[in-house]
Motif scaffolding. Structure first.
Motif, short mmCIF file in Angstrom:
data_model
loop_
_atom_site.label_atom_id
_atom_site.label_comp_id
_atom_site.label_asym_id
_atom_site.label_seq_id
_atom_site.Cartn_x
_atom_site.Cartn_y
_atom_site.Cartn_z
N ALA A 1 0.96 -1.06 0.01
CA ALA A 1 0.14 -0.08 0.05
C ALA A 1 0.92 1.27 0.06
N VAL A 2 0.16 2.31 -0.60
CA VAL A 2 0.81 3.79 -0.29
C VAL A 2 0.17 4.53 0.49
N ILE A 3 0.65 5.17 1.63
CA ILE A 3 -0.33 5.89 2.61
C ILE A 3 0.79 7.26 2.61
N SER A 4 -0.14 8.33 2.87
CA SER A 4 0.61 9.64 3.21
C SER A 4 0.22 10.06 4.69
N VAL A 5 0.92 10.77 5.22
CA VAL A 5 1.06 11.09 6.50
C VAL A 5 0.89 12.65 6.84
N LYS A 6 0.30 13.14 7.69
CA LYS A 6 0.45 14.56 7.90
C LYS A 6 -0.10 14.70 9.19
N ASP A 7 0.17 15.66 10.09
CA ASP A 7 -0.41 15.99 11.57
C ASP A 7 -0.94 14.97 12.19
N GLY A 8 -0.22 13.82 12.24
CA GLY A 8 -0.67 12.58 12.99
C GLY A 8 -1.56 11.58 12.17
N GLN A 9 -2.00 12.05 11.04
CA GLN A 9 -3.03 11.46 10.42
C GLN A 9 -2.50 10.61 9.21
N ALA A 10 -2.97 9.58 8.80
CA ALA A 10 -2.66 8.75 7.62
C ALA A 10 -3.84 8.58 6.73
N GLN A 11 -3.46 8.71 5.37
CA GLN A 11 -4.63 8.43 4.41
C GLN A 11 -4.03 7.28 3.33
N VAL A 12 -4.81 6.61 2.94
CA VAL A 12 -4.41 5.59 1.91
C VAL A 12 -4.66 6.21 0.48
#
Length: 445
Positions: free
Chosen positions: A416-427
């Motif tokens: 999978a590829v996820i992104s992270v920012k400000d403590g949150q992750a999105q797929v």
């Protein structure tokens, strides 16, 4: 953390890495490994740096410079939206990349279509949605594009890809401007100016300008300077012959990034101002008015913003013929999620990602689980001597050409590829499932 890591990466007192405010242990637990992790803040900042520095650098000379994100480095509909937010345009090289860019909301007039062997269907789709430019790569394509545009009753916006003979940086397989290769139309042989003549004469084509790409992992501005000199010489030659001064010149990308600690990178600010001044010199020598400029950084935006997280399996130590030992650390991925080491001999680094260790470092080699002796992710790296099964390893600078080149060799499932920012992750891209793998196989009746 060193420059090979994205800007939000930090190591806590417990030894665990955090990126975008997220603990890698939690990310591994939630999303599994191997896992591609994109630092959203870092990627956006790199895109903005290219936009701002190239705008300022060429603005000093009274012209504009568009930044096209090279989607071949990494593409998802979310990344497309980020690029649009940062006022970048999008370069695509296939019908599939075009559809993802459109799905992400990139206006078609901000998209450029590349490719040395575009299908009729890809050309037709690009014309129907109204892409901003199509970069032609051969005499055959000029004729095909003209015929399809005529049939559709539209005018195709065209740039001609020029092989300048200037090659800089990178492995032979990613060289893009020497004569004996598949891309572009040769300046030296006269093919480039003949292509310009044919596009200009075609009934359903509009000549926008010329494009070149001289290589990858470029550190020297001298290569861009020489390429610009040749490109503006061609532009002046065609203007003198036809009376048409092409309105745009694209100098491609290829800006080097750091893959291992201590390696040099070509910073956007330096690149922007030195390239703009080099172009000004080339224009002064060739004559003519300033065109609109464009560039195509991909790796330099996405590469440093990504890392890959692996879980360690088998660890073993072998004796070296020259004396000493090497520890082989096998992880749960390999050449199926990072093709660059086995394809280009690319070098990476790695670090223990989830704990501290007081053990002295040992010469190590990080390898994958494929049935290939060349399945090596990191050839030489110092890792703590107590690395063991279940540990997490992180490999930095894998944001470019990881997921987009991933495959299912040996039946492995693409991460999978996820992104992270400000403590949150999105797929961004979900992990393959075994059901996916079996669904592609046609079972016997």
């Amino acid at each position: 953390m060193s420059a090979v890591w994205s800007r939000t990466v930090e190591r806590g007192d417990d030894g665990a890495l955090r990126v975008g405010g997220c603990d890698v242990r939690q990310l591994a637990g939630e999303f599994g490994t191997p896992l591609y992790i994109v630092d959203e803040a870092d990627l956006r900042a790199r895109a903005a740096a290219f936009r701002d520095h190239f705008t300022a650098a060429f603005g000093r000379h009274g012209t504009k410079c568009d930044v096209y994100y090279a989607s071949k480095s990494f593409l998802s509909s979310r990344v497309t939206r980020w690029m649009l937010d940062e006022d970048l345009r999008m370069d695509v090289a296939s019908g599939g990349e075009l559809e993802i860019a459109l799905r992400g909301g990139m206006p078609p007039e901000r998209i450029g279509l590349h490719g040395n062997n575009k299908s009729d269907a890809e050309i037709e789709r690009a014309l129907k949605v109204g892409v901003g430019r199509i970069v032609v790569d051969s005499f055959d394509e000029i004729a095909i594009l003209d015929a399809i545009a005529f049939e559709l009753g539209v005018t195709a916006p065209v740039m001609v890809r020029v092989t300048t003979g200037v090659h800089a940086g990178g492995h032979e397989y990613i060289a893009t401007s020497h004569e004996d290769q598949k891309f572009g139309l040769s300046l030296a042989s006269g093919a480039a100016i003949e292509a310009l003549r044919r596009v200009h004469a075609a009934e359903s084509l509009e000549l926008q300008g010329i494009h070149t790409h001289i290589g990858s992992q470029i550190l020297s501005i001298d290569a861009f300077r020489e390429s610009a000199t040749r490109m503006f010489g061609l532009r002046a030659e065609f203007a003198a012959e036809s009376g048409v001064e092409m309105p745009e010149v694209d100098l491609g990308g290829g800006y080097a990034i750091s893959y291992v600690p201590g390696a040099e990178a070509l910073e956007p600010e330096r690149a922007a101002f030195e390239i703009a001044d080099a172009v000004a010199e080339a224009l002064k020598e060739a004559g003519g008015t300033w065109p609109r400029m464009s560039i195509e950084p991909g790796r330099a935006i996405s590469g440093p913003a990504g890392m890959t997280l692996y879980r360690v399996g088998v660890v073993k130590t072998v004796n070296l013929e020259e004396g000493g030992h090497r520890t082989y650390v096998a992880v749960d991925g390999g050449m199926s999620d990072n093709m660059r080491p086995i394809t280009y001999g690319a070098e990476y680094s790695a670090t223990l990602a989830a704990r501290l260790s007081e053990e002295p470092p040992a010469l190590s080699r990080v390898v994958g689980k494929h049935c290939e002796s060349g399945d090596v992710l990191v050839r030489n790296v110092e890792l703590p001597g107590d690395v063991s099964r279940g540990d997490l390893l992180a490999v930095p600078a894998t944001g470019a050409y990881g997921r987009v080149m991933a495959n299912n060799y040996n039946g492995l499932l693409r991460p999978a590829v996820i992104s992270v920012k400000d403590g949150q992750a999105q797929v961004h891209v979900r992990r393959d499932t075994m059901e996916d793998l079996l669904s592609w196989d046609v079972a016997p009746e």
